[in-house]
Design an enzyme around this catalytic site. Structure first.
Site, short mmCIF file in Angstrom:
data_model
loop_
_atom_site.label_atom_id
_atom_site.label_comp_id
_atom_site.label_asym_id
_atom_site.label_seq_id
_atom_site.Cartn_x
_atom_site.Cartn_y
_atom_site.Cartn_z
N GLU A 130 -38.68 -8.08 3.34
CA GLU A 130 -37.56 -7.22 2.99
C GLU A 130 -37.22 -6.28 4.15
OE1 GLU A 130 -35.35 -7.40 0.89
OE2 GLU A 130 -35.71 -6.19 -0.89
N THR A 182 -27.76 -4.43 3.66
CA THR A 182 -28.54 -3.31 3.11
C THR A 182 -28.72 -2.22 4.18
OG1 THR A 182 -29.65 -4.79 1.61
CG2 THR A 182 -30.73 -2.70 2.02
N1 HSE Z 1 -33.23 0.29 -3.02
C1 HSE Z 1 -32.56 -0.49 -2.02
C2 HSE Z 1 -31.30 0.22 -1.61
C3 HSE Z 1 -32.25 -1.83 -2.58
O1 HSE Z 1 -30.57 0.64 -2.50
O2 HSE Z 1 -31.04 0.36 -0.42
C4 HSE Z 1 -31.56 -2.74 -1.61
O3 HSE Z 1 -31.37 -3.98 -2.21
#
Ligand code: HSE
Length: 308
Positions: A130, A182
């Protein structure tokens, strides 16, 4: 390596789930990625991707193979080599945990082949996959994809994950035709937050956990508010306010952005088709965006489908 081949299916997830930035995750029943790993001679690494959703095939840039390599390294496996095939069931950069599904798939398949049962090691390796994509080692999507149901990263330093079995409800997911990395969605967030906003999220998040434990769908939906990420990110999701309003008008119980977006999800009990159409129409009319959409329910986590 104890086994020569493993096939794993790994689900989409909704991270943050309203107020739980980097903490909450909900596992979806579908869509899912399927990751197949075959043992190869030491030092040989190959990644093939099936389907219309493209992801890198360089083994050090692909989240699934990277997580598999990290898992093997953490177990001291030093004669590693594999050929991996990924059937991508979801589009990367859409807000439903595509990189987490692949990372968990890769790490779990490798763990199965090495006969490693320690879920902590699998979680850590998947989070590294990730991190490769988002630049941050967040555990919300990978925890939900690995364990299933509703998960809470209750202490990120100790990697404590709470698992709650959610009630059954409909989740309408609409993904407009824009891609949000992201990394970029994290860059728009403030480095410091207002105390009032923090208190608001603290209250909502506490209520969400209670609602999940009580298995109360209306209460779950009514705790989907968020002051820490959605207000900053909705500018990346053209038409978000109109889509949310149209979902509510069509009978949704609550609405928010899936993970880092652009997916928008609604919780429903009974009028999912109508809500889905209303949301897709609102994306089209308010932002000129086509969208993909589906209806699903909370699901179980990643599964080893076969091992030989
Ligand atoms: N918690 C993360 C964000 C999830 O919101 O950046 C990304 O999929």
């Amino acid at each position: 390596m104890r086994y020569a081949r493993a096939v794993v299916s790994s689900p989409a997830t909704i991270a943050n789930f309203g107020p739980g930035f980097d903490s909450f995750g909900l596992c979806l029943d579908s869509p899912r990625d399927q990751v197949t790993v075959r043992k190869a001679k030491s030092g040989f690494f190959e990644v093939k991707v099936k389907g219309k959703n493209t992801v890198p095939t360089d083994p050090m840039e692909n989240t699934a193979s990277y997580a598999a390599i990290k898992l093997a390294e953490s177990c001291g496996c030093n004669d590693l080599g594999f050929s991996m095939t990924i059937a991508k069931g979801m589009k990367p950069g859409s807000g439903i945990g595509s990189s987490a599904a692949s990372s968990v798939g890769g790490a779990l398949a490798m763990a199965a082949m090495l006969d490693v049962k320690d879920k902590g090691l699998i979680l850590e390796a998947a989070a590294m996959g990730e991190e490769l994509i988002s630049g941050a080692r967040h555990f919300d999507n990978v925890a939900a994809a690995l364990f299933g149901g509703f998960t809470v990263v209750s202490d990120v330093r100790k990697r404590t994950i709470l698992q709650i079995r959610p009630p059954r409800f409909q989740i309408v997911v609409v993904i407009p035709d824009v891609t949000i990395e992201t990394r970029r969605a994290r860059a728009v967030l403030p480095k410091k937050v207002d105390m009032g906003d923090a208190v608001c999220n603290l209250s909502l998040a506490s209520g969400m956990v209670h609602a999940m434990m009580k298995r109360n769908v209306r209460a779950i939906a009514s705790h989907l508010g968020d002051s820490l990420s959605v207000p900053y990110r909705k500018s990346l999701v053209p038409g978000y306010d109109a889509v949310r309003d149209s979902a509510m008008a069509a009978g949704a119980l609550g609405v928010s952005i899936g993970g880092s977006g652009p997916a928008v999800f609604a919780i429903a009990q009974g009028s999912a088709s109508k809500i889905r159409l209303a949301m897709a129409k609102a994306f089209k009319e308010s932002a000129g965006l086509a969208s993909e959409s589906f209806v699903t329910v909370p699901g179980t986590g990643a599964k080893v489908e076969s091992l030989s």
